[in-house]
Design a protein around this motif. Structure first.
Motif, mmCIF file in Angstrom:
data_model
loop_
_atom_site.group_PDB
_atom_site.id
_atom_site.type_symbol
_atom_site.label_atom_id
_atom_site.label_comp_id
_atom_site.label_asym_id
_atom_site.label_seq_id
_atom_site.Cartn_x
_atom_site.Cartn_y
_atom_site.Cartn_z
ATOM 1 N N PRO A 88 70.832 54.539 -3.229
ATOM 2 C CA PRO A 88 70.235 53.954 -2.023
ATOM 3 C C PRO A 88 70.837 54.635 -0.798
ATOM 4 C CG PRO A 88 71.049 52.252 -3.532
ATOM 5 C CD PRO A 88 71.580 53.561 -4.024
ATOM 6 N N ASN A 89 70.154 54.551 0.319
ATOM 7 C CA ASN A 89 70.709 55.039 1.577
ATOM 8 C C ASN A 89 71.418 53.873 2.264
ATOM 9 O OD1 ASN A 89 71.410 56.264 3.946
ATOM 10 N ND2 ASN A 89 69.352 56.961 4.472
ATOM 11 N N PHE A 90 72.736 53.933 2.328
ATOM 12 C CA PHE A 90 73.529 52.835 2.860
ATOM 13 C C PHE A 90 73.643 52.887 4.381
ATOM 14 C CE2 PHE A 90 74.656 53.088 -1.560
ATOM 15 C CZ PHE A 90 74.886 51.769 -1.946
ATOM 16 N N ALA A 91 72.981 53.839 5.027
ATOM 17 C CA ALA A 91 72.977 53.910 6.489
ATOM 18 C C ALA A 91 71.882 52.998 7.022
ATOM 19 C CB ALA A 91 72.758 55.348 6.950
ATOM 20 N N ARG A 92 72.261 51.815 7.474
ATOM 21 C CA ARG A 92 71.320 50.859 8.054
ATOM 22 C C ARG A 92 71.899 50.370 9.381
ATOM 23 N NH1 ARG A 92 67.712 49.293 3.946
ATOM 24 N NH2 ARG A 92 67.923 50.873 2.295
ATOM 25 N N MET A 93 71.054 50.244 10.365
ATOM 26 C CA MET A 93 71.521 49.891 11.692
ATOM 27 C C MET A 93 72.192 48.516 11.690
ATOM 28 S SD MET A 93 71.706 51.253 14.671
ATOM 29 C CE MET A 93 70.414 52.505 14.664
ATOM 30 N N GLY A 94 73.457 48.484 12.108
ATOM 31 C CA GLY A 94 74.176 47.222 12.221
ATOM 32 C C GLY A 94 74.611 46.629 10.906
ATOM 33 N N VAL A 95 74.514 47.385 9.821
ATOM 34 C CA VAL A 95 74.832 46.841 8.494
ATOM 35 C C VAL A 95 76.100 47.496 7.953
ATOM 36 C CG1 VAL A 95 74.056 46.575 6.108
ATOM 37 C CG2 VAL A 95 72.423 46.358 8.000
ATOM 38 N N SER A 96 77.086 46.671 7.639
ATOM 39 C CA SER A 96 78.310 47.139 7.005
ATOM 40 C C SER A 96 78.262 46.821 5.519
ATOM 41 C CB SER A 96 79.535 46.477 7.656
ATOM 42 O OG SER A 96 79.689 46.918 8.990
ATOM 43 N N VAL A 97 79.000 47.591 4.736
ATOM 44 C CA VAL A 97 79.052 47.389 3.289
ATOM 45 C C VAL A 97 80.506 47.188 2.891
ATOM 46 C CG1 VAL A 97 78.528 48.364 1.025
ATOM 47 C CG2 VAL A 97 77.013 48.841 2.968
ATOM 48 N N VAL A 98 80.773 46.047 2.269
ATOM 49 C CA VAL A 98 82.124 45.717 1.821
ATOM 50 C C VAL A 98 82.071 45.448 0.319
ATOM 51 C CG1 VAL A 98 84.055 44.116 2.000
ATOM 52 C CG2 VAL A 98 82.771 44.759 4.048
ATOM 53 N N ALA A 99 82.857 46.193 -0.432
ATOM 54 C CA ALA A 99 82.871 46.040 -1.888
ATOM 55 C C ALA A 99 84.204 45.462 -2.341
ATOM 56 C CB ALA A 99 82.626 47.380 -2.572
ATOM 57 N N ASP A 100 84.161 44.744 -3.443
ATOM 58 C CA ASP A 100 85.384 44.305 -4.103
ATOM 59 C C ASP A 100 86.159 45.541 -4.567
ATOM 60 O OD1 ASP A 100 86.609 41.693 -5.622
ATOM 61 O OD2 ASP A 100 86.808 43.480 -6.881
ATOM 62 N N ARG A 101 87.483 45.442 -4.623
ATOM 63 C CA ARG A 101 88.279 46.597 -5.044
ATOM 64 C C ARG A 101 87.976 47.004 -6.489
ATOM 65 N NH1 ARG A 101 92.639 48.089 -1.724
ATOM 66 N NH2 ARG A 101 92.826 49.829 -3.175
ATOM 67 N N LYS A 102 87.353 46.113 -7.272
ATOM 68 C CA LYS A 102 87.001 46.419 -8.654
ATOM 69 C C LYS A 102 85.525 46.791 -8.809
ATOM 70 C CE LYS A 102 90.625 43.562 -10.729
ATOM 71 N NZ LYS A 102 90.919 42.425 -11.650
ATOM 72 N N ALA A 103 84.859 47.032 -7.702
ATOM 73 C CA ALA A 103 83.455 47.460 -7.762
ATOM 74 C C ALA A 103 83.391 48.986 -7.808
ATOM 75 C CB ALA A 103 82.687 46.937 -6.554
ATOM 76 N N VAL A 104 82.477 49.508 -8.635
ATOM 77 C CA VAL A 104 82.285 50.955 -8.758
ATOM 78 C C VAL A 104 80.789 51.251 -8.656
ATOM 79 C CG1 VAL A 104 82.521 52.976 -10.255
ATOM 80 C CG2 VAL A 104 84.319 51.236 -10.223
#
Length: 305
Positions: A88-104
């Motif tokens: 996916p393209n994770f560049a979205r206006m005003g959108v941050s992405v936070v993953a769990d440290r165990k997410a891959v």
């Protein structure tokens, strides 16, 4: 005398959530659980599985779309392995992405393994945060994390576990005033395949440079492809690297002839690289302060270095 309840036990997973209002401890305004859950766009609420096999691109896209449509928000990725053939393209206006440290994020196809791309033309994007992004690429993953036209943003603990042997763990095409906190591409993380570069920073188009980025505590180790480097700066000016290491690579650092100088390195551990700890062939005025080196350092241009 103890009285036992005769009401059958109902698992929490089978209890329906109602619209009842709940007052959090210490707060003054009761709110529904539905409103609370909506504060984060959890990819599993949009159908992502995270089992390492199911292609999760569509539900991840749906979560990103929902956050962007709401005017911005945070997409949360719980622990799990999220596979997809096309990122996916994770560049979205005003959108941050936070993953769990165990997410891959596991890339199974071709192209870049994790894409943050605001576009190839005048379009740019500002002010996003990407946290705990761990990417497992494959031999056909052009780069691990690919960033283009993203400015004034934060990248916290990005980690790449594999990408093409001719590509980069992290490739940045045109970026201004970003902060990279502890990027990590190292054989200590069972890196496979081993990319050619740890981090490769360059321009998007003619007349552009990647500038005034800060990279703190990078770990680039064991990148031993021919002519590769832990960090490669191309069309880069006024960037700062603080602490961390670029060691046991073919080259620790290469600053190309296309760069315009004024890059600063403070307290970086350049050692045990097989060809050179750092090679500078740009126009000069780069600063190395309290850096550690045990191998050849080559400066072939720029008397001001």
């Amino acid at each position: 005398m103890t009285t036992w309840s005769t009401t059958p036990h109902v698992p929490y997973s089978q209890i329906a959530v109602t619209d009842s209002l709940i007052l959090a401890t210490g707060s003054t305004t009761p709110r529904s659980l539905a409103n609370r859950f909506a504060e984060l766009y959890n990819v599993k609420d949009y159908g992502a599985v995270g089992d390492g096999t199911t292609d999760d691109a569509t539900p991840i896209d749906a979560a990103l779309d929902a956050a962007e449509a709401a005017g911005g928000g945070t997409v949360y990725v719980p622990a799990g392995t999220y596979a997809y053939a096309t990122s996916p393209n994770f560049a979205r206006m005003g959108v941050s992405v936070v993953a769990d440290r165990k997410a891959v994020f596991k890339h199974t196809g071709t192209g870049n393994a994790f894409i943050i791309d605001a576009g190839s033309t005048v379009t740019t994007m500002f002010g996003n945060t990407y946290e705990n992004i761990t990417v497992q690429g494959n031999a056909n993953s052009t780069n691990g994390i690919y960033v283009r036209s993203i400015h004034h943003s934060r990248f916290i603990h990005p980690r790449v576990l594999g990408a093409s042997t001719t590509g980069a763990g992290i490739r940045v095409d045109f970026a201004v005033l970003n902060h990279w906190d502890s990027p990590r591409i190292t054989i200590n993380d069972t890196l496979s395949p081993v990319p050619k570069y740890g981090m490769y920073i360059t321009r998007r188009d003619v007349g552009e440079t990647s500038t005034t980025q800060t990279i703190t505590n990078p770990i680039f180790e064991g990148l031993t492809q021919a002519d590769g480097a832990g960090l490669y700066l191309d069309y880069a000016i006024n960037n700062t690297v603080i602490g961390g290491s670029s060691e046991s690579n073919t080259n620790g650092l290469i600053i190309s002839a296309n760069s315009l100088g004024n890059n600063t390195f403070v307290g970086v551990d350049f050692e045990l690289n097989t060809t050179a700890d750092f090679t500078v062939v740009d126009s000069g005025r780069n600063i190395f302060e309290n850096c550690y080196s045990t191998k050849l350092a080559t400066i072939t241009a720029g008397a001001g270095n």
